[in-house]
Write an enzyme that holds these catalytic residues in place. Sequence first.
Site, PDB file in Angstrom:
ATOM      1  CB  CYS A 194      -7.582   4.920  20.130  1.00 54.50           C
ATOM      2  SG  CYS A 194      -7.915   4.736  21.854  1.00 54.50           S
TER       3      CYS A 194
ATOM      4  CG  ASP B 220       0.720  -1.375 -21.973  1.00 59.44           C
ATOM      5  OD1 ASP B 220       1.569  -2.198 -21.828  1.00 59.44           O
ATOM      6  OD2 ASP B 220      -0.389  -1.527 -21.897  1.00 59.44           O
TER       7      ASP B 220
END
Length: 522
Positions: A38, A472
């Site tokens: 599971c 940037d």
Amino acid sequence: MLNGMYTDRERCVRAVRSKDARFDGWFFTAVLTTGIYCRPSCPVVAPKPENMVFHASAAACQQAGFRACKRCRPDTSPGSPEWNRRADLVARAMRLIADGVVDREGVPGLAGRLGYSTRQVERQLLAELGAGPLALARAQRAQTARLLVESTELSMADVAFAAGFASVRTFNDTVREVFALSPTELRARVPKRNDATAAALRALPPRTPTPRTQPPGTTATPAATPAPATLHLRLPFRAPLNPDNLFGHLAATAVPGVEEWRDGAYRRTLRLPYGHGIVGLAPRPDHIACRLTLSDLRDLTVAISRCRRMLDLDADPVAVDDQLRTDPLLAPLVDKAPGRRVPRTVDEAEFAVRAVLGQQVSTAAARTHAARLVAAHGDAVDDPEGGLTHLFPTPEALAAVDPESLAMPRTRRTTFTTLVEQLADGRLRLGVESDWTQARARLLALPGFGPWTVDVIAMRALGDPDAFLPTDLGVRRAARELGLPSTPAALTARAAAWRPWRAYAVQYLWATDSHPINFLPA
């Protein structure tokens, strides 16, 4: 980090008892008394600790003789974030297996791409995951087969070959072993279809026999390739997921003819190993709705893997956000809109080309440059439902372009032609198998490639979660407004505390701006 979590028995037991969906995909619980495995969040009553055994992969559970739970369907869990966070041999191998390399090229092909012997690859995968490459690929084929059985009306023979099985018999045996049901029984459990998918599949044209490439070492040859089909899928993710910058970025930078935003979904064309596809992806509260049209269903697994990678759906947002919150100046941004993902790509070479086209120009200009290349050199596709017209050109097609025909400065022409030539002849590899450090070094050696271009390719194409853009302008402006250092050196020093998730910090910093990339399109 949660690497190797399945070996921490006490922690795994606590996760199972709490049914915490965050751990789905990190490990799997095999139950000795029932013979099933599971996901940690399975809704059934948790077994006694002494009856639990933990494995790192579904393939390891299957190899140990356990079958998948019919309630929680552990084979549909999000993938482990480890494979996208790391750049070592095991992580690179797992990304290649997800991309279908073992099915197309066999284990020798996988090892060759990684630059190791088959024995080394098998040994390392067995040591960390409890299963070798064949078992891992088999588990993936079983998952694809289940998806096709339950969501289409294809014949079982077509499902078998579309999922990558060499024979119908192998397909039947694998499905029975993994799911404890025959393919026919799996389909019978699905409510009768009455939606558009069933109607579309019933209306498919007759199949045309075509040659089929078989995985190395197989001899079976099917009579026909499945006809094109449209599938409606649900792509799971770990919550939370903030779709604003993810879909906003993809839509705002979309190349006309290849990408578009239409009817609340991001749509684009896909170049795939056996053919091409068109995908539509739309955010939903607990999944991504995926409408996928493929010219050859053998590409299904690869297409899903690439879409998940583009949307960063296997990320662990809780781990990322918890780390970034340790910086008091970043914490308010994270708390305001948690779960930001890094928008990536379905084609690393395409993104590298687009990064060069976008150097020192506006987003609109970059889109215009790319659209011209697409119209002139891309392969045409048919899209009755929208405005997509082409696949993005291959590096080989772009390498044949006359540099004088490119509307860009001469120095950028040199950058462009050098890049596409090295991509075309294989000197530069940016695929999922690439070593991030080596790829960065090769990119930096190309003319016209500076730190910003290399880092944006590392972040969005290579998938490095720690790629950072200190030069940037948007990042520096946001840093200054937040009171963070704004010079590249000082900002890099401050960002050391954000590792290994600096690419996600970039998304939060960019989100302080009003640029369209930060907003979900209307």
